[in-house]
Design a protein around this motif. Structure first.
Motif: not given
Length: 301
Positions: A276-290
């Motif tokens: 979960g932490i890896v995916l949250v970090g990836t979302a922040l890095v990529t700017g991804f918002v569902p």
């Protein structure tokens, strides 16, 4: 993204998540070089068959080797041959679930490579994402029992370098000449086949493959490489690159699920929390918002 494309996305995540399962099954018997040579060769032959069918229907996409051979070699090395070999090497030691989560760090490496490539600084959001991603990986491998196995540190490093290779390939593809996506997949698989051949004498198969091992290899080449590429590039065509890349967030879920079901890997608290932490970090890095979070924000404006 309509229902059909959502199903394509989930199917692609399930397939790519399964690639770590198949590597975990076959790598200890065939070794990394033999396994990956079969993988890319089967994928190349499958895509050749698809190209032949497309040509018969008048929708052929030529490789145009004279013009793009260097491009295919570049993609074949950094997007297939080297990362596949590194993941197969790591699969001899690490679990499928750990491999799938380490693979999800590719977008974080992509942000670093992109910043260096464009000679731009890293934003505070990206920096926070990188810190979280690193912490997630540390938590995942630090508490997982696989980290106690001989050679685990080298295997983890190999998997992270493999993810780094994907980021290099991604940045290169953005700056390279436009080549049809199917041609990219087809040409790069043949290039990868050539690249892996010199490694075969140095990494012979340590065991004799059974029918089950051959089935895993065939699935890895045809399904996880050939069919997966077709699904991925169809998604890019239908919904765009950004939406298609959300598959990165689904891959670990299936990697962990398949490992638990078929290999009886233990899903501990550290696996779920670290992922979960890896995916949250990836979302922040990529700017991804569902999309379900973007919609209310758009309406509020």
């Amino acid at each position: 993204m309509n229902t059909v494309n959502m199903l394509r996305l989930v199917a692609l995540a399930a397939i790519w998540g399964g690639s770590f399962l198949f590597m975990r099954i076959a790598a200890p018997v065939l070794g990394p070089a033999v396994l990956i040579e079969y993988r890319v060769l089967f994928a190349a032959l499958f895509l050749l068959g698809v190209a032949w069918v497309m040509h018969r229907r008048g929708k052929g996409i030529p490789l145009d080797l004279r013009q793009h051979w260097k491009h295919y070699l570049m993609l074949g090395f950094f997007n297939s041959a080297l990362p596949f070999l590194l993941f197969a090497f790591a699969a001899r030691t690490l679990s499928a679930s750990v491999l799938s989560v380490l693979n999800a760090t590719a977008p974080m490496f992509g942000a670093l490579v992109g910043a260096v490539w464009a000679r731009q600084g890293v934003s505070a959001r990206t920096g926070l994402g990188l810190v979280l991603g690193t912490a997630g990986v540390a938590l995942l491998v630090g508490f997982d029992h696989v980290s106690e196995r001989p050679g685990a540190a080298l295997a983890i490093a190999a998997a992270l370098v493999a993810a780094f290779c994907y980021s290099i390939a991604s940045q290169y593809a953005k700056s390279a000449k436009a080549v049809p996506p199917f041609a990219n997949a087809h040409g790069s698989m043949w290039a990868a086949t050539l690249f892996v051949i010199p490694a075969l004498p140095f990494f012979p198969a340590p065991g004799e493959p059974t029918a089950g091992i051959w089935a895993a290899v065939l699935a890895l080449g045809v399904v996880c490489s050939g069919i997966a590429y077709i699904l991925y590039f169809k998604l890019i065509e239908e919904v765009g690159t950004t939406s298609a890349l959300t598959v990165t967030f689904l891959n670990p879920m299936f990697g962990i699920l398949w490992g638990a079901i078929f290999l009886h890997e233990v899903i501990g608290w550290h696996t779920l929390l670290g992922s979960g932490i890896v995916l949250v970090g990836t979302a922040l890095v990529t700017g991804f918002v569902p999309s379900f979070l973007r919609a209310p924000a758009a309406q509020a404006k």
